[in-house]
Write a protein that holds these residues in place. Structure first.
Motif, PDB file in Angstrom:
ATOM      1  N   ASP A 110       0.834  -1.212   0.000  1.00  0.00           N
ATOM      2  CA  ASP A 110       0.000   0.000   0.000  1.00  0.00           C
ATOM      3  C   ASP A 110       0.869   1.263   0.000  1.00  0.00           C
ATOM      4  O   ASP A 110       0.596   2.221  -0.736  1.00  0.00           O
ATOM      5  CB  ASP A 110      -0.928   0.022   1.215  1.00  0.00           C
ATOM      6  N   ALA A 138      -4.276   2.070   5.962  1.00  0.00           N
ATOM      7  CA  ALA A 138      -3.681   2.776   4.822  1.00  0.00           C
ATOM      8  C   ALA A 138      -2.679   3.816   5.306  1.00  0.00           C
ATOM      9  O   ALA A 138      -1.575   3.942   4.759  1.00  0.00           O
ATOM     10  CB  ALA A 138      -4.783   3.443   4.001  1.00  0.00           C
ATOM     11  N   ALA A 139      -3.054   4.551   6.349  1.00  0.00           N
ATOM     12  CA  ALA A 139      -2.194   5.620   6.878  1.00  0.00           C
ATOM     13  C   ALA A 139      -0.857   5.056   7.364  1.00  0.00           C
ATOM     14  O   ALA A 139       0.209   5.572   7.013  1.00  0.00           O
ATOM     15  CB  ALA A 139      -2.909   6.339   8.023  1.00  0.00           C
ATOM     16  N   ASP A 161      -9.461   8.452  18.971  1.00  0.00           N
ATOM     17  CA  ASP A 161     -10.097   7.128  18.956  1.00  0.00           C
ATOM     18  C   ASP A 161      -9.011   6.067  19.119  1.00  0.00           C
ATOM     19  O   ASP A 161      -7.868   6.395  19.459  1.00  0.00           O
ATOM     20  CB  ASP A 161     -10.927   6.925  17.668  1.00  0.00           C
ATOM     21  N   PHE A 163      -7.302   4.546  17.086  1.00  0.00           N
ATOM     22  CA  PHE A 163      -6.189   4.629  16.139  1.00  0.00           C
ATOM     23  C   PHE A 163      -5.091   5.599  16.601  1.00  0.00           C
ATOM     24  O   PHE A 163      -3.971   5.537  16.110  1.00  0.00           O
ATOM     25  CB  PHE A 163      -6.696   5.051  14.755  1.00  0.00           C
ATOM     26  N   LEU A 188      -6.217  15.632  16.066  1.00  0.00           N
ATOM     27  CA  LEU A 188      -6.868  16.332  14.960  1.00  0.00           C
ATOM     28  C   LEU A 188      -7.697  17.516  15.454  1.00  0.00           C
ATOM     29  O   LEU A 188      -7.906  18.491  14.721  1.00  0.00           O
ATOM     30  CB  LEU A 188      -7.748  15.329  14.197  1.00  0.00           C
ATOM     31  N   ALA A 207      -5.772  10.069   4.892  1.00  0.00           N
ATOM     32  CA  ALA A 207      -5.761   8.599   4.906  1.00  0.00           C
ATOM     33  C   ALA A 207      -6.801   8.093   5.900  1.00  0.00           C
ATOM     34  O   ALA A 207      -6.606   7.084   6.561  1.00  0.00           O
ATOM     35  CB  ALA A 207      -4.375   8.079   5.253  1.00  0.00           C
ATOM     36  N   LEU A 220     -11.714  16.795   6.067  1.00  0.00           N
ATOM     37  CA  LEU A 220     -11.194  17.138   7.402  1.00  0.00           C
ATOM     38  C   LEU A 220     -10.318  18.383   7.367  1.00  0.00           C
ATOM     39  O   LEU A 220      -9.788  18.794   8.400  1.00  0.00           O
ATOM     40  CB  LEU A 220     -10.410  15.943   7.972  1.00  0.00           C
ATOM     41  N   VAL A 236      -8.536   7.665  -0.321  1.00  0.00           N
ATOM     42  CA  VAL A 236      -9.898   7.299  -0.724  1.00  0.00           C
ATOM     43  C   VAL A 236      -9.991   7.273  -2.248  1.00  0.00           C
ATOM     44  O   VAL A 236      -9.532   8.198  -2.919  1.00  0.00           O
ATOM     45  CB  VAL A 236     -10.916   8.305  -0.140  1.00  0.00           C
ATOM     46  N   TYR A 237     -10.563   6.175  -2.800  1.00  0.00           N
ATOM     47  CA  TYR A 237     -10.681   6.058  -4.263  1.00  0.00           C
ATOM     48  C   TYR A 237     -12.130   5.969  -4.724  1.00  0.00           C
ATOM     49  O   TYR A 237     -12.407   5.849  -5.912  1.00  0.00           O
ATOM     50  CB  TYR A 237      -9.875   4.863  -4.776  1.00  0.00           C
ATOM     51  N   LEU A 262      -4.136   2.743  -5.409  1.00  0.00           N
ATOM     52  CA  LEU A 262      -4.693   1.392  -5.511  1.00  0.00           C
ATOM     53  C   LEU A 262      -4.085   0.635  -6.694  1.00  0.00           C
ATOM     54  O   LEU A 262      -3.664  -0.521  -6.576  1.00  0.00           O
ATOM     55  CB  LEU A 262      -6.220   1.497  -5.673  1.00  0.00           C
ATOM     56  N   GLN A 265      -0.290  -0.071  -5.969  1.00  0.00           N
ATOM     57  CA  GLN A 265      -0.010  -1.117  -4.970  1.00  0.00           C
ATOM     58  C   GLN A 265      -0.245  -2.487  -5.600  1.00  0.00           C
ATOM     59  O   GLN A 265       0.461  -3.440  -5.304  1.00  0.00           O
ATOM     60  CB  GLN A 265      -0.786  -0.904  -3.654  1.00  0.00           C
TER      61      GLN A 265
HETATM   62  P1  NAD Z   1      -8.993   2.065   8.979  1.00  0.00           P
HETATM   63  O1  NAD Z   1     -10.320   1.648   9.517  1.00  0.00           O
HETATM   64  O2  NAD Z   1      -7.811   1.211   9.227  1.00  0.00           O
HETATM   65  O3  NAD Z   1      -8.666   3.548   9.539  1.00  0.00           O
HETATM   66  C1  NAD Z   1      -9.673   4.514   9.610  1.00  0.00           C
HETATM   67  C2  NAD Z   1      -9.064   5.900   9.862  1.00  0.00           C
HETATM   68  O4  NAD Z   1     -10.118   6.870   9.720  1.00  0.00           O
HETATM   69  C3  NAD Z   1      -8.499   6.081  11.273  1.00  0.00           C
HETATM   70  O5  NAD Z   1      -7.379   6.931  11.236  1.00  0.00           O
HETATM   71  C4  NAD Z   1      -9.659   6.767  12.012  1.00  0.00           C
HETATM   72  O6  NAD Z   1      -9.230   7.534  13.118  1.00  0.00           O
HETATM   73  C5  NAD Z   1     -10.175   7.670  10.899  1.00  0.00           C
HETATM   74  N1  NAD Z   1     -11.554   8.111  11.104  1.00  0.00           N
HETATM   75  C6  NAD Z   1     -12.668   7.323  11.165  1.00  0.00           C
HETATM   76  N2  NAD Z   1     -13.765   8.097  11.353  1.00  0.00           N
HETATM   77  C7  NAD Z   1     -13.327   9.391  11.415  1.00  0.00           C
HETATM   78  C8  NAD Z   1     -13.979  10.643  11.600  1.00  0.00           C
HETATM   79  N3  NAD Z   1     -15.314  10.725  11.777  1.00  0.00           N
HETATM   80  N4  NAD Z   1     -13.219  11.762  11.618  1.00  0.00           N
HETATM   81  C9  NAD Z   1     -11.865  11.690  11.454  1.00  0.00           C
HETATM   82  N5  NAD Z   1     -11.206  10.531  11.269  1.00  0.00           N
HETATM   83  C10 NAD Z   1     -11.926   9.398  11.258  1.00  0.00           C
HETATM   84  O7  NAD Z   1      -9.222   2.302   7.422  1.00  0.00           O
HETATM   85  P2  NAD Z   1      -8.160   2.096   6.220  1.00  0.00           P
HETATM   86  O8  NAD Z   1      -8.171   0.687   5.816  1.00  0.00           O
HETATM   87  O9  NAD Z   1      -6.877   2.735   6.589  1.00  0.00           O
HETATM   88  O10 NAD Z   1      -8.883   2.916   5.048  1.00  0.00           O
HETATM   89  C11 NAD Z   1      -8.946   4.342   5.039  1.00  0.00           C
HETATM   90  C12 NAD Z   1      -9.357   4.792   3.636  1.00  0.00           C
HETATM   91  O11 NAD Z   1      -8.291   4.482   2.726  1.00  0.00           O
HETATM   92  C13 NAD Z   1     -10.590   4.063   3.090  1.00  0.00           C
HETATM   93  O12 NAD Z   1     -11.323   4.975   2.311  1.00  0.00           O
HETATM   94  C14 NAD Z   1     -10.006   2.977   2.206  1.00  0.00           C
HETATM   95  O13 NAD Z   1     -10.881   2.620   1.150  1.00  0.00           O
HETATM   96  C15 NAD Z   1      -8.783   3.683   1.659  1.00  0.00           C
HETATM   97  N6  NAD Z   1      -7.698   2.783   1.235  1.00  0.00           N
HETATM   98  C16 NAD Z   1      -7.159   3.014   0.018  1.00  0.00           C
HETATM   99  C17 NAD Z   1      -6.110   2.248  -0.447  1.00  0.00           C
HETATM  100  C18 NAD Z   1      -5.555   2.538  -1.808  1.00  0.00           C
HETATM  101  O14 NAD Z   1      -4.788   1.729  -2.332  1.00  0.00           O
HETATM  102  N7  NAD Z   1      -5.906   3.673  -2.405  1.00  0.00           N
HETATM  103  C19 NAD Z   1      -5.578   1.215   0.354  1.00  0.00           C
HETATM  104  C20 NAD Z   1      -6.147   1.002   1.619  1.00  0.00           C
HETATM  105  C21 NAD Z   1      -7.211   1.800   2.048  1.00  0.00           C
END
Ligand code: NAD
Length: 288
Positions: A110, A138-139, A161, A163, A188, A207, A220, A236-237, A262, A265
């Motif tokens: 990723d 992802a982050a 939270d 995370f 944040l 992320a 945000l 986000v995609y 996406l 990766q």
């Molecule tokens: P995750 O559940 O592991 O992490 C969620 C994150 O969002 C955390 O940092 C959490 O604190 C934050 N969050 C949740 N609700 C929130 C709110 N109301 N306000 C502020 N922050 C908030 O999710 P993930 O797997 O890391 O996915 C995150 C995004 O990245 C998703 O949209 C996913 O589709 C995307 N993603 C994209 C790729 C890519 O290749 N482009 C790969 C993985 C994930």
């Protein structure tokens, strides 16, 4: 034709996770194998966490050549494979595995996809200061890869939270794995800090899930924090352009939306699978 493509010699790659029915990976990899005349096939299997020990045994028993782990298996996979890539070790998650003669190595692509997506948009991560909002899967992957690839500083923001502690853990791990990188973690809710950190950053990244459906009308980042020479990336995609990306485009920023991450990766995984570059342009033309 299928009866000519799949033969007794065909090597299998697979996606494991739950759910997997919506995944675009089988189409992308089967297209690529066929395009390059490779005798491989790619299938998806619905496997939950409690099935992982058996799944790892099955991969070895049936000589499945490699594949992907998706939700909810990325973290447990890191504890079950035989070896981890340097990034997978720091992140503690695996989305790609390669089985070589019964030894399974886990990788995380990723972050590689994130860095490559920036590169495709003309941005080299070396020496850059990043502000990353988010500390989930992802982050963490992109923070670790950015640090390993020579970013100069990372300012991580997350809401209060579960995370948040993960961000602090990442900062601690990077102090050892990439000691030259300055890493700070901030809440944040501290908007003045967010504004100040963005003001001297090169790259801003969302992320989090914010921007993704059903949060697609939200961002945000207050648009007044953006400036034309800031690069703005999103993980986000769906949608292809988040509110943050649209706000950034209005200001004149260079943008790197999540679809590219996406794609890249997946291309990085393909290289690990077969040792060749994925026919990305051909696949994009086919998909369009
Ligand atoms: P995750 O559940 O592991 O992490 C969620 C994150 O969002 C955390 O940092 C959490 O604190 C934050 N969050 C949740 N609700 C929130 C709110 N109301 N306000 C502020 N922050 C908030 O999710 P993930 O797997 O890391 O996915 C995150 C995004 O990245 C998703 O949209 C996913 O589709 C995307 N993603 C994209 C790729 C890519 O290749 N482009 C790969 C993985 C994930």
């Amino acid at each position: 034709m299928m009866e000519k493509r799949i033969a007794g010699t065909t090597g299998l790659f697979c996606l494991l996770g739950s759910p997997v029915g919506h995944s675009g990976s089988p189409a992308m990899y089967n297209f690529s194998f066929q395009n390059q005349g490779l005798d491989y096939a790619y299938m998806a299997f619905d496997v939950k966490k409690e099935g992982m020990t058996d799944a790892i045994k099955a991969i070895k028993l049936m000589n499945i050549r490699g594949g992907n782990f998706t939700m909810p298996l990325k973290n447990i996979a890191a504890t079950l494979v035989d070896e981890l890539s340097p990034a997978a070790k720091v992140v503690g998650a695996v989305n790609v595995f390669v089985n070589q003669d019964g030894k399974i190595t886990g990788h995380i692509t990723d972050g590689i996809g994130f860095v490559r997506n920036l590169k495709e948009n003309g941005v080299d991560i070396k020496g850059k200061k990043l502000v990353v909002i988010g500390a989930g899967g992802a982050a963490t992957a992109l923070q670790v890869q950015a640090a390993l690839d020579g970013a100069q500083a990372l300012s991580i923001f997350n809401q209060d939270d579960e995370f948040y502690a993960r961000a602090e853990e990442t900062a601690q791990k990077l102090a050892t794995a990439a000691p030259d990188v300055t890493v700070h973690v901030y809440p944040l809710a501290d908007q003045a800090k967010l504004k100040a950190e963005i003001a001297d950053a090169d790259i801003l990244v969302n992320a989090t899930v914010i921007g993704m459906k059903p949060y697609d009308d939200q961002s945000l980042v207050d648009p007044s924090f953006l400036r034309a020479d800031l690069v703005v990336a999103d993980t986000v995609y769906n949608p292809l352009k988040t509110k943050l990306i649209l706000d950034a485009e209005k200001v004149g920023c260079k943008v790197a939306p999540g679809k590219g991450m996406l794609l890249w990766q997946g291309a990085a995984a393909y290289e690990l699978f077969v040792g060749k570059q994925m026919p990305v342009a051909e696949y994009q033309a086919y998909e369009a």
